[in-house]
Design a protein around this motif. Structure first.
Motif, short mmCIF file in Angstrom:
data_model
loop_
_atom_site.label_atom_id
_atom_site.label_comp_id
_atom_site.label_asym_id
_atom_site.label_seq_id
_atom_site.Cartn_x
_atom_site.Cartn_y
_atom_site.Cartn_z
N LEU A 319 0.72 -1.41 0.13
CA LEU A 319 0.09 0.22 -0.07
C LEU A 319 0.93 1.26 0.05
O LEU A 319 1.64 1.37 0.88
N ILE A 320 0.76 2.05 -1.23
CA ILE A 320 1.68 3.30 -1.39
C ILE A 320 0.59 4.40 -1.18
O ILE A 320 0.00 4.76 -1.98
N GLY A 321 0.63 5.02 0.10
CA GLY A 321 -0.41 6.21 0.25
C GLY A 321 -1.70 5.66 0.29
O GLY A 321 -1.87 4.46 0.40
N GLY A 322 -2.85 6.70 0.38
CA GLY A 322 -4.13 6.40 0.25
C GLY A 322 -4.80 6.13 1.61
O GLY A 322 -4.31 6.49 2.74
N SER A 351 3.94 2.35 2.64
CA SER A 351 4.89 3.41 2.12
C SER A 351 4.12 4.69 1.90
O SER A 351 2.93 4.64 1.43
N ASN A 352 4.68 5.94 1.99
CA ASN A 352 4.14 7.05 1.76
C ASN A 352 4.77 7.84 0.67
O ASN A 352 4.93 8.93 0.30
N HIS A 353 5.67 7.24 -0.31
CA HIS A 353 6.19 7.55 -1.49
C HIS A 353 6.73 6.61 -2.59
O HIS A 353 6.75 5.54 -1.99
N LEU A 354 6.74 6.99 -3.61
CA LEU A 354 7.12 6.17 -4.82
C LEU A 354 8.16 6.55 -5.41
O LEU A 354 8.28 7.74 -6.10
N LYS A 355 9.23 5.84 -5.70
CA LYS A 355 10.54 6.16 -6.41
C LYS A 355 10.53 5.45 -7.64
O LYS A 355 10.64 4.26 -7.48
N SER A 356 10.97 6.17 -8.95
CA SER A 356 11.27 5.50 -10.09
C SER A 356 12.57 5.87 -10.52
O SER A 356 13.15 6.73 -9.72
N ASP A 357 12.74 5.58 -11.70
CA ASP A 357 14.27 5.95 -12.29
C ASP A 357 14.23 7.42 -12.58
O ASP A 357 15.12 7.97 -12.67
N ASP A 362 5.52 11.84 -3.50
CA ASP A 362 4.71 11.60 -2.35
C ASP A 362 3.47 11.27 -2.22
O ASP A 362 2.73 12.02 -3.16
N TYR A 363 3.12 10.32 -1.46
CA TYR A 363 1.59 9.90 -1.57
C TYR A 363 1.44 9.72 0.13
O TYR A 363 1.70 8.67 0.79
N PRO A 364 0.68 10.80 0.76
CA PRO A 364 0.55 10.30 2.28
C PRO A 364 -0.32 9.53 2.51
O PRO A 364 -1.34 9.07 1.63
N LEU A 365 0.24 8.43 3.56
CA LEU A 365 -0.67 7.34 3.92
C LEU A 365 -1.69 8.03 4.76
O LEU A 365 -1.45 8.14 6.02
N GLN A 366 -3.01 8.33 4.44
CA GLN A 366 -3.99 8.86 5.21
C GLN A 366 -4.44 7.92 6.32
O GLN A 366 -4.58 8.16 7.65
N GLU A 367 -4.45 6.53 6.15
CA GLU A 367 -4.82 5.74 7.15
C GLU A 367 -4.57 4.28 6.58
O GLU A 367 -5.07 4.02 5.28
N ALA A 368 -3.97 3.60 7.38
CA ALA A 368 -3.74 1.93 6.91
C ALA A 368 -4.22 1.27 8.30
O ALA A 368 -3.50 1.30 9.18
N ARG A 369 -5.26 0.81 8.43
CA ARG A 369 -5.85 0.00 9.71
C ARG A 369 -6.15 -1.37 9.30
O ARG A 369 -6.83 -1.62 8.36
N PHE A 370 -5.58 -2.15 10.31
CA PHE A 370 -5.75 -3.48 10.51
C PHE A 370 -6.33 -4.07 11.54
O PHE A 370 -5.51 -3.82 12.73
N ASP A 371 -7.46 -4.65 11.43
CA ASP A 371 -8.36 -5.24 12.66
C ASP A 371 -8.29 -6.65 12.53
O ASP A 371 -8.66 -7.15 11.61
N ASN A 372 -7.94 -7.39 13.49
CA ASN A 372 -8.07 -8.96 13.59
C ASN A 372 -7.46 -9.69 12.62
O ASN A 372 -8.16 -10.54 12.02
#
Length: 504
Positions: A319-322, A351-357, A362-372
């Motif tokens: 998960l890159i940002g979102g 991750s909160n950023h994506l690097k290419s050649d 930058d892609y802010p990770l607004q929320e990454a929630r994991f329950d159970n």
């Protein structure tokens, strides 16, 4: 000179006389008890799609006798009618005459089959025989295949208006199938997609898979045979059979309900998007056995519940940002076959950023929630390093890994995680370092079959946050999490006692 030539000729005659098959070349047995032997009595093909040729299978014909035999004829019993075709020692045809087979020697017979459409919704059995006549004795090898009518999608098909596909016949996709922007493709319960090598589904509009517990929607490769017959390993368990499902930036409001997606190169790939609108809702589904990333999303809003994401060469979930939430999901990576036996990435990457050649975004990770959730795999959980094992954080600034509500906002509640123990307010009531005990983690003897349900006495049983489970009371297999004596349990599958413990 004449003497030397005479000696040379004598030597050549002696050598030629020693070559196999040169002695008694015209001396054939006429004894009817001298019969052929075959490597198989029945040559069987798995289900063959109508109008699509099969793989080639072979068997051996042996002469086990001490004298040469002349096979008077080899022929297909129903030549031109059954769809079978044969090749005898490199020669194609329906019938062959006067075939020599020397003592203790053998020859190859190759077989292919094409099934004609018959309008039937159910598979039909197709049979023929290869007949061998030697010294007036008839012997035969039975040929057997199952034929299945299909909807063939070939030549790069694009749906340009809303479409509903039913489960009357399977769909064989030979190259690409595209859902145009603004168009909805609805898949009714029981729809099956068989994807040919390099085939892909590209969704620019909306995909809605409406499977049920008993009749899920299926995406898989189109190879129905076995790669290793000796351990009964079907191609269906081998990754990299087709390309994958790709969602473009314009695609939103997708749904996978009771869907199974397996053995591709990539699983679900979500292109750069916006978290302001839901990209996909995944419920009671399984995405498994991919030869690259299994689920990767860039700046998307994703919701997943009661689902299994398992086994990939690269990241299982990246998960890159979102803005994403996973509830009662099993993320597990014990992949053993594919392009690499050494896993290159942890099970879960945030991750909160994506690097290419060319650039870095930058892609802010607004929320990454994991329950159970279970987050597990074959990596070692190094207790001396934070965010190691099957969990890895990639941030632009190292200090963000401790969490930042604006740029790297994550939360793990009542999860079973194979990573070092983390003392951080963003980790609540989690189990660390160890792995659960599963019913199967795919030994070669089990033909690489996996079953990520919890085994008896496994940790994680009854350790889920009940207040969350009350919102998601039914697991992937339809088992109620709240009615048993031991529940609710962590992961996609509620624990059910096994009468006979199956060892890993």
């Amino acid at each position: 000179m004449m003497k030397k030539a005479t000696v040379l000729c004598a030597v050549l005659m002696t050598v030629l006389g020693m070559l196999p098959g040169c002695e008694g070349i015209n001396d054939y047995s006429v004894n009817p008890d001298h019969r052929l032997r075959f490597s198989v009595d029945t040559l069987s093909f798995d289900t063959i799609f109508s109008s699509i040729g099969s793989i080639t299978k072979e068997f051996m014909v042996y002469n086990p006798n001490g004298e040469a035999l002349k096979i008077e004829s080899i022929m297909l019993a129903n030549a031109g009618k059954s769809g079978f075709r044969i090749n005898v020692d490199g020669r194609r045809g329906d019938s062959f005459r006067e075939i020599d087979i020397w003592k203790k020697d053998s020859l190859y017979v190759s077989v292919e089959v094409t099934v004609n459409p018959n309008g039937a919704h159910q598979p039909l059995i197709i049979e023929d025989s290869i007949l061998f006549y030697t010294n007036g004795v008839r012997q035969s090898v039975l040929l057997q295949a199952y034929g299945q009518d299909i909807h063939l999608i070939k030549g790069g098909v694009t749906f340009t208006e809303d479409t509903v596909l039913t489960a009357d016949l399977p769909y064989l996709v030979y190259d690409s199938l595209t859902v145009a922007e603004g168009v909805t493709l609805t898949l009714e319960k029981g729809v099956r997609f068989y994807m040919h090598d390099r085939a892909s589904l590209i969704v620019a509009g909306t995909l809605r898979a409406n499977g049920t517990q008993d009749e899920p929607v299926l995406f898989r490769g189109d190879r129905l045979d076995y790669i290793y017959a000796e351990i009964a390993l079907p191609y269906d368990r081998v990754p990299g059979q087709w390309r994958g499902i790709y969602f473009t930036s314009a695609s939103f409001d997708n749904e996978l309900n009771h869907a199974i997606i397996r053995n591709g190169f990539s699983g679900l790939v979500f292109r750069e998007s916006t978290p302001e609108r839901k990209k996909i809702d995944i419920r009671h589904s399984q995405v498994t056995n991919m030869d690259d990333n299994l689920l990767v999303a860039i700046n998307c809003r994703i919701e997943a519940s009661d689902s299994e994401f398992s086994n990939s060469t690269n990241a299982t979930v990246a998960l890159i940002g979102g803005k994403c939430r996973f509830v009662h999901c099993t993320l597990a990576n014990y992949k053993k076959i594919g392009k690499s036996r050494n896993l290159q990435s942890p099970c879960l990457m945030l991750s909160n950023h994506l690097k290419s050649d060319e650039n870095e975004t930058d892609y802010p990770l607004q929320e990454a929630r994991f329950d159970n959730c279970i987050i597990d795999g074959s990596f070692s959980a190094d207790s001396t390093h934070l965010y190691s094992g099957e969990l890895m954080f990639f941030t632009k600034e190292p200090e963000e890994q401790q969490g930042n509500d604006a740029t790297f906002n994550y939360y793990f509640n009542s999860c079973f995680m194979k990573t070092a123990r983390i003392e951080n307010g963003r980790f609540v009531r989690n189990l660390f370092i160890k792995s659960p005990t599963y019913l199967k983690t795919a030994t070669r003897e089990e033909a690489y079959e996996y079953d990520f349900r919890l085994a008896n006495e496994s940790e994680g049983i009854g350790r889920a946050d009940r207040t969350v489970s009350e919102q998601f009371p039914v697991d992937r297999y339809g088992v109620n999490r709240l009615t048993g004596d031991t529940g609710p349990s962590i992961g996609a599958y509620e624990y059910v006692y096994q009468e006979e413990e199956i060892k890993n």
